[in-house]
Scaffold this active site. Structure first.
Site, short mmCIF file in Angstrom:
data_model
loop_
_atom_site.label_atom_id
_atom_site.label_comp_id
_atom_site.label_asym_id
_atom_site.label_seq_id
_atom_site.Cartn_x
_atom_site.Cartn_y
_atom_site.Cartn_z
CB SER A 151 -8.64 0.44 5.21
OG SER A 151 -9.31 1.66 5.33
CE LYS B 66 -3.92 1.92 2.63
NZ LYS B 66 -4.83 1.66 3.78
CB SER C 42 -7.85 3.51 2.50
OG SER C 42 -7.15 2.90 3.56
#
Length: 446
Positions: free
Chosen positions: A175, A82, A151
């Protein structure tokens, strides 16, 4: 197996083949590079991708094995990170224009651990703006007209599309669990503090948790084993023996697990098909599952979580707000400004709520091995303007308990729907063992 199919191997299987000399890391990486070339133009899971880097890393891994030295626990496997996780050889832009072109000086602690274990960083995966709400460019691999969640959107999508062996994300609300559900992969949000966050863009220190996306429970356990452990630079980690998550996950439960079906205080937000699916799951489980209603106090979790979110983001993102608030989304500016108004009394009271709720959960886990509950309201919503509702995740994030989502259901439009299992703080291995047992039980009954 044909080279074109190597990208679909479970990570544990691929690692075993490379350890036995049946597969070279370079062959494995090339298969995934072909998959990226074929699918990522539509999915757009990567924020940064340069095929020269994983190719060079794969050659180095192959040369290392050829030297006869012992290989690492993740030898030759590929990972998507990420884009809030620092990497010395790749940009880390945190999903915001303010950090465009940012080059960290060193790897995050977890990146160092991954590389030391022999993992190959394939690239940086898309996140929402500063890992909050405003969506990035990624689309759902099962239907590009739908969100992959957020996210950790790119991380979930990259695993689902077979572009990486596994991926790493973070969860402050939902997330990890929500995008894993939407994309049809296993998502693990471990106990808060199990995995260090040094070199990761933090939002809310009491909530932020590094998590894993994988194709199987065993794969998730294998990766979490490498990531877990004390880091003196992260005060929420603890000195403790290695968790041995994979070893525990692969064992059979000493006795058949007892599960608590918890609708949670937000059951009315589950879509009708999801509610029906869970009723059918409870029937399949029979006397191994009992519906349990949480005390009324659990219905007030959202206020405590909101106070921690707002105040934490106002603090951690203050430099962005001061440097370029005009470059932030309206939603981001709003939560930062709301956080500036949270009083110290409200913030400390929210922390007290977390401990009070955990006391209640500890009593429940004296009787049950895990909680079974939705991972999301239903299928991934159509449209890319939002990332879906995290409402079924926030309570467990607030409490810091481990959670894992399993792709065991299918929605009315053929999209995956996850089943979330929740365990007691610190009992991640037991939770993963129960999750593997449940997955195999459902597969046998299908």
């Amino acid at each position: 197996m044909a080279a074109t199919d190597l990208a679909d191997l479970d990570a544990l299987d691929a690692r075993g083949r490379m350890a036995r000399g049946e597969l070279r890391a370079s062959e494995y990486v090339e298969a995934q590079l072909r998959r990226i070339a074929a699918r990522d133009p539509e999915i757009e899971a990567f924020a940064f991708f340069d095929p020269a880097l994983p190719r060079a890393a794969a050659r180095a891994v192959d040369d290392y094995r050829a030297s006869g030295r012992p290989i690492g626990a993740l030898h030759g496997l590929t990972v998507g990170l990420k884009d809030i996780i620092d990497t010395a050889d790749m940009p880390t832009e945190n999903g915001t224009r303010i950090d465009a072109g940012r080059r960290p000086g060193k790897d995050a602690t977890i990146v160092r651990r991954l590389r030391e274990a022999g993992a190959i960083v394939m690239g940086k995966t898309v996140t929402t703006e500063l890992a909050y709400a405003s969506p990035g460019k990624t689309r759902n691999p099962h239907d590009p007209a739908r969100t992959p969640g957020g996210s950790s959107s790119g991380s979930a999508a990259a695993v689902a599309a077979g572009m990486v062996s596994f991926a790493v994300g973070t969860q402050t609300f939902g997330s990890v669990i929500r995008p894993a559900s939407f994309c049809g992969v296993v998502g693990l949000k471990p106990t808060h503090g199990l995995i260090p966050r040094t070199g990761v863009r933090l939002l809310v220190q009491p909530l932020d948790t590094v998590g894993v996306f994988a194709r199987s429970v065993a794969d998730a356990a294998m990766v979490a084993d490498v990531l877990a452990g004390h880091d003196p630079l992260d005060a929420d980690t603890r000195l403790m023996p290695p968790p041995k998550l994979l070893e525990i996950a692969l064992t059979d439960p000493p006795v058949l697990p007892d599960l608590a079906f918890v609708k949670s205080p937000v059951w009315d937000q589950a879509e009708p098909e999801t509610q029906q699916g869970f009723q059918e799951l409870v029937e399949v489980l029979g006397d191994r599952c009992t519906e349990v209603t949480l005390p009324d106090v659990f219905g007030e979790w959202h206020g405590a979580h909101r106070s921690l979110m707002q105040a934490g983001m106002a603090r951690s993102l203050r430099p962005y707000y001061q440097k370029g608030k005009d470059q932030l989304s309206a939603a981001m500016r709003a939560i930062i400004e709301d956080g500036q108004k949270v009083t110290a009394v409200d913030y400390l009271a929210a922390l007290d709520w977390r401990e009070a709720l955990n006391n209640g959960l500890d009593q429940l886990f004296e009787r049950y091995d895990a909680i079974v509950t939705p991972a999301a309201p239903g299928e991934a919503p159509r449209g890319l303007e939002a990332t879906g509702n995290p409402i079924f995740n926030g309570l467990w994030t607030l409490c810091g308990v481990p959670a894992v989502t399993l792709p065991l259901m299918t929605g009315p439009n053929g999209m995956p729907v996850g089943v979330q299992l929740v365990g007691r703080r610190g009992e991640d291995g037991k939770l993963l063992r129960t999750a593997r047992w449940l997955s195999e039980l459902v597969e046998k009954s299908a």
